[in-house]
Design an enzyme around this catalytic site. Sequence first.
Site, PDB file in Angstrom:
ATOM      1  N   HIS A 276       0.819  -1.224   0.000  1.00 25.32           N
ATOM      2  CA  HIS A 276       0.000   0.000   0.000  1.00 25.32           C
ATOM      3  C   HIS A 276       0.857   1.280   0.000  1.00 25.32           C
ATOM      4  CE1 HIS A 276      -3.446  -2.511   0.329  1.00 25.32           C
ATOM      5  NE2 HIS A 276      -3.207  -2.871   1.578  1.00 25.32           N
ATOM      6  N   ASP A 327      -5.403  -8.129  -3.664  1.00 21.74           N
ATOM      7  CA  ASP A 327      -5.698  -7.876  -2.257  1.00 21.74           C
ATOM      8  C   ASP A 327      -7.060  -8.435  -1.816  1.00 21.74           C
ATOM      9  OD1 ASP A 327      -5.836  -6.849   0.306  1.00 21.74           O
ATOM     10  OD2 ASP A 327      -5.378  -4.795  -0.220  1.00 21.74           O
TER      11      ASP A 327
HETATM   12 ZN    ZN Z   1      -3.814  -6.763   2.622  1.00 21.50          ZN
END
Ligand code: ZN
Length: 458
Positions: A276, A327
């Site tokens: 991220h 994800d």
């Molecule tokens: Zn994750």
Amino acid sequence: MRDDGRRFYAPMAWVRGGWQHDVLLEVDAAGLWSRVEAGASLAQRAGATSLGGPVLPGIVDAHSHAFQRAIAGLTERSPGGDDDFWSWRDRMYRAANRITPEQLEAIAAFLYAELLAAGYTQVCEFHYLHNDADGRPYADPLELSRALARAARRVGIGLTLLPTLYMRSGFAAKGLRDDQRRFASTPQSVLAIAEAVRAGASDAGRITAGVAIHSLRAADVAAIRETAQGARGLPVHIHIAEQRREVEDCQAEHGLKPMEFLLAQAPVDARWNMVHATQASASELAALRQTGASIVICPTTEANLGDGIFDFATWAGESGVWSVGSDSHVTRSWREELRLLEYSQRLHARKRNVAAQAGVAESSAAALFQGALEGGSAAAGLPLGGIAVGQRADFAVVDADAPELAGLPADHVLDALVFSTPESKFARVFVAGDEVLGGGEIAELARGFRAAMKALWA
Ligand code: ZN
């Protein structure tokens, strides 16, 4: 050479960052490319299996939580007013806390088949469900890890299992919340799972392992160091700087932002994959760049969760290594991930072709695809860098008759695959030189998935 099926001819193939024509491709017994030769003559390619359409190397899905496939489409309502990452997480935990090993296997198998069909050929599974529904260790500590490995083996996708360290519920917490009881783990337990998976590894390295640390909030510095140092030579993944509250909590506890704190306290090097980093500043990214570590960008999940926009222009402009992950699996297509990555940058900067400019490339799709490809090896810890001798022979064959390609010059194929939708399916997908997804397999996997969903949500 095992048989004629391991010798291919591609009219076009993506080699070293661009299209090459009339490419002869050979795969050795270990599933690695042994010959890649563009401009092959008719005589040279005699007897090779013709692949029919343009050939792209497989892409690594660098960040997956397979069980979250079970909540795709179930969290898009806001019954109680404000909705954010943390309220989404409460709902996600409801799936995490009830899923059985059998359900996990059925869900992962269907998901992995979807990923393969979309041209992902290796998945990095950030795996933090370790214990049974009551939080007790299973008799076999690898119970759920084995369910994921069986799912991957069944469909033929490569798996980098990342057993994940999760010890506490927040920066100042002493332990886990009750609804995190299945995550309880230690550096020793995580390293033992990684070692057991590696010891049992077979099939041309298709099933392998690294380690993960859930986040800075989930483990203290001593445990992070012990895990990273114990996992010698393996990839290390960590969620970092995803949400603003996490940044504020880290600053309150340590006086530093998450990336600053990690770089100051842990032996970060090229094995590390930062998942991220949506809240990381340009100066933090510059400091990270010095370590050789990678970023794992998950554009559709980051958008779905309201995480923020990763500073891609800065990172790519510094030639930072990055990969892409699906994800939470709201999307199972790298093409959509790359498209949203570019579009979020355009909306933010009010400019066009951000990736092309940051990567000093002519084509945004080429810069995005090549970036995601090059970062995949670091994420998976395997030779998955594309169509080149010594790399694993993972590839997808583009349907030459796909509507989004109609009438386009050949050198715009990748541009259209990323930026012209709806997406057509790939014609064929190969992992380590073997074709995957044969026959009616997906229909059978879908039946298993539906049964698991029914049992989960009845
Ligand atoms: Zn994750």
